[in-house]
Enzyme design. Structure first.
Site, PDB file in Angstrom:
ATOM      1  N   HIS A 121       0.838  -1.202   0.000  1.00  0.00           N
ATOM      2  CA  HIS A 121       0.000   0.000   0.000  1.00  0.00           C
ATOM      3  C   HIS A 121       0.871   1.250   0.000  1.00  0.00           C
ATOM      4  O   HIS A 121       2.094   1.166   0.128  1.00  0.00           O
ATOM      5  CB  HIS A 121      -0.995  -0.012   1.156  1.00  0.00           C
ATOM      6  CG  HIS A 121      -0.393   0.071   2.530  1.00  0.00           C
ATOM      7  ND1 HIS A 121       0.532  -0.824   3.017  1.00  0.00           N
ATOM      8  CD2 HIS A 121      -0.624   0.947   3.547  1.00  0.00           C
ATOM      9  CE1 HIS A 121       0.850  -0.502   4.252  1.00  0.00           C
ATOM     10  NE2 HIS A 121       0.179   0.575   4.606  1.00  0.00           N
ATOM     11  N   ASP A 174       5.804   4.280   4.966  1.00  0.00           N
ATOM     12  CA  ASP A 174       6.715   3.303   5.579  1.00  0.00           C
ATOM     13  C   ASP A 174       6.742   1.972   4.819  1.00  0.00           C
ATOM     14  O   ASP A 174       7.445   1.052   5.220  1.00  0.00           O
ATOM     15  CB  ASP A 174       6.395   3.088   7.074  1.00  0.00           C
ATOM     16  CG  ASP A 174       4.950   2.689   7.337  1.00  0.00           C
ATOM     17  OD1 ASP A 174       4.087   2.985   6.495  1.00  0.00           O
ATOM     18  OD2 ASP A 174       4.687   2.087   8.396  1.00  0.00           O
ATOM     19  N   HIS A 175       5.998   1.894   3.711  1.00  0.00           N
ATOM     20  CA  HIS A 175       6.008   0.672   2.901  1.00  0.00           C
ATOM     21  C   HIS A 175       6.559   0.888   1.493  1.00  0.00           C
ATOM     22  O   HIS A 175       6.723  -0.068   0.750  1.00  0.00           O
ATOM     23  CB  HIS A 175       4.597   0.063   2.835  1.00  0.00           C
ATOM     24  CG  HIS A 175       4.146  -0.434   4.171  1.00  0.00           C
ATOM     25  ND1 HIS A 175       4.135  -1.768   4.513  1.00  0.00           N
ATOM     26  CD2 HIS A 175       3.733   0.242   5.284  1.00  0.00           C
ATOM     27  CE1 HIS A 175       3.725  -1.898   5.765  1.00  0.00           C
ATOM     28  NE2 HIS A 175       3.472  -0.704   6.259  1.00  0.00           N
ATOM     29  N   HIS A 232      -7.450  -1.895   5.638  1.00  0.00           N
ATOM     30  CA  HIS A 232      -6.571  -0.865   6.201  1.00  0.00           C
ATOM     31  C   HIS A 232      -7.144   0.501   5.844  1.00  0.00           C
ATOM     32  O   HIS A 232      -8.173   0.592   5.188  1.00  0.00           O
ATOM     33  CB  HIS A 232      -5.155  -1.076   5.641  1.00  0.00           C
ATOM     34  CG  HIS A 232      -4.087  -0.331   6.356  1.00  0.00           C
ATOM     35  ND1 HIS A 232      -4.027  -0.214   7.721  1.00  0.00           N
ATOM     36  CD2 HIS A 232      -3.005   0.356   5.882  1.00  0.00           C
ATOM     37  CE1 HIS A 232      -2.967   0.506   8.062  1.00  0.00           C
ATOM     38  NE2 HIS A 232      -2.326   0.870   6.960  1.00  0.00           N
TER      39      HIS A 232
HETATM   40 ZN   LIG Z   1      -0.228   1.453   6.612  1.00  0.00          ZN
END
Ligand SMILES: [Zn+2]
Length: 301
Positions: free
Chosen positions: A60, A64-65, A140
């Protein structure tokens, strides 16, 4: 299969912890899963050859990804990469990355393919003769997918003593491995199962981050060998997990148990916790085989 954890903490990079990124080595593929800030440094630290990475899966578009992705793409260019690169990610990533490349006039000299994901149902997004990769739609705050990596069943194995006793010509070995009955030198039928053994069990790995507790994923991950499930919080902070659409260690364990997984790996820990063993203790009350992800740790299965 070998899984290397490059980063397994939530939110921000810190001195000794990294945001989410993992490398999965499966059937001669090197898949990169998520690409938080600092991923290329951790790839080097863990001695993963950049040239081996041909497929990147992004869950996603929370920073932080994937904030490490444009840097990695740029480094590939500086290293004069020639191989194609495929990126599987939610719709929007292509726009973000191409804008960065356009305004910095740093187009790649290799081919970069974006496979943009929009479906709310699980779909097959990669397949070759060895491996299949499916999305796992997660719950999410923004559109998010986990990924299920499955080895395809290999060929049957020859039981050489039995094959020689049955007097089968070497020209038929290939057919035997493929599961066919063949003839011996006298023209008698040789039953395949009498001279071969089943292939090695094909393994599977499910990556589920970030997500609220969601039983909707159970049919997709049923019977998985290894489940990585985020546990951003402990149960005592469940009130924080619900509005941020994250999970607790207890919830992750419940999913692992209901999915009949072999092993559960926990990760995506909130930076508020110093003692990560508390995550393992909490999850172990519900599910037996719990491991803690740790930056730089590898799991072989
Ligand atoms: Zn997230």
């Amino acid at each position: 299969m070998k899984l290397t954890i490059l980063g397994c903490h939530s939110a921000t990079p810190r001195t000794n912890t990294n945001p989410t990124s993992q490398v999965l080595e499966i059937k001669n593929h090197t898949f990169l899963i998520d690409c938080g800030e600092g991923t290329q440094v951790e790839l080097r630290r863990n001695k993963v050859k950049f040239v081996r990475i041909k497929h990147i899966f992004i869950s996603h578009l929370h920073g932080d990804h994937f904030f490490g992705l444009v840097g990695l793409i740029s480094t590939f260019k500086l290293l004069t990469r020639e191989a194609d690169l495929h990126v599987y990610a939610p719709k929007g990533l292509k726009e973000i990355i191409t804008l960065q490349m356009k305004l910095s006039d740093s187009w790649t000299n290799y081919k970069l393919y974006f496979h943009e994901l929009t479906s709310d149902s699980s779909e097959l997004i990669f397949e070759d003769d060895r491996v299949e990769v499916y999305t796992i739609p997660l719950d999410h705050r923004i559109y998010t997918n986990g990924f299920l990596f499955k080895e395809k069943e290999g060929e049957r194995k020859l039981d050489m003593n039995a094959v020689l006793n049955a007097d089968v010509d070497v020209a038929y070995y290939r057919k035997l491995k493929q599961g066919f009955d063949v003839e011996d030198s006298n023209g008698n039928l040789v039953n395949n199962k009498s001279v071969t053994k089943p292939p090695n069990k094909s393994k599977s790995y499910a990556f589920c981050s970030d997500t609220a507790y969601s039983e909707a994923i159970l049919p997709i991950i049923k019977g998985v060998d290894v489940l990585y499930h985020e546990s951003t919080f402990l149960e005592k902070n469940e009130k924080l997990a619900t509005p941020t659409k994250h999970s607790t260690a207890k919830q992750a364990a419940s999913i692992a148990k209901q999915a009949n997984a072999e092993t559960l790996i926990l990760g995506h820990y909130s930076t508020r916790y110093d003692d990560l063993n508390l995550f393992k203790e909490e999850a172990s009350e519900i599910f037996e085989n719990v491991e803690l992800a740790k930056d730089g740790k590898t799991f072989e299965f």
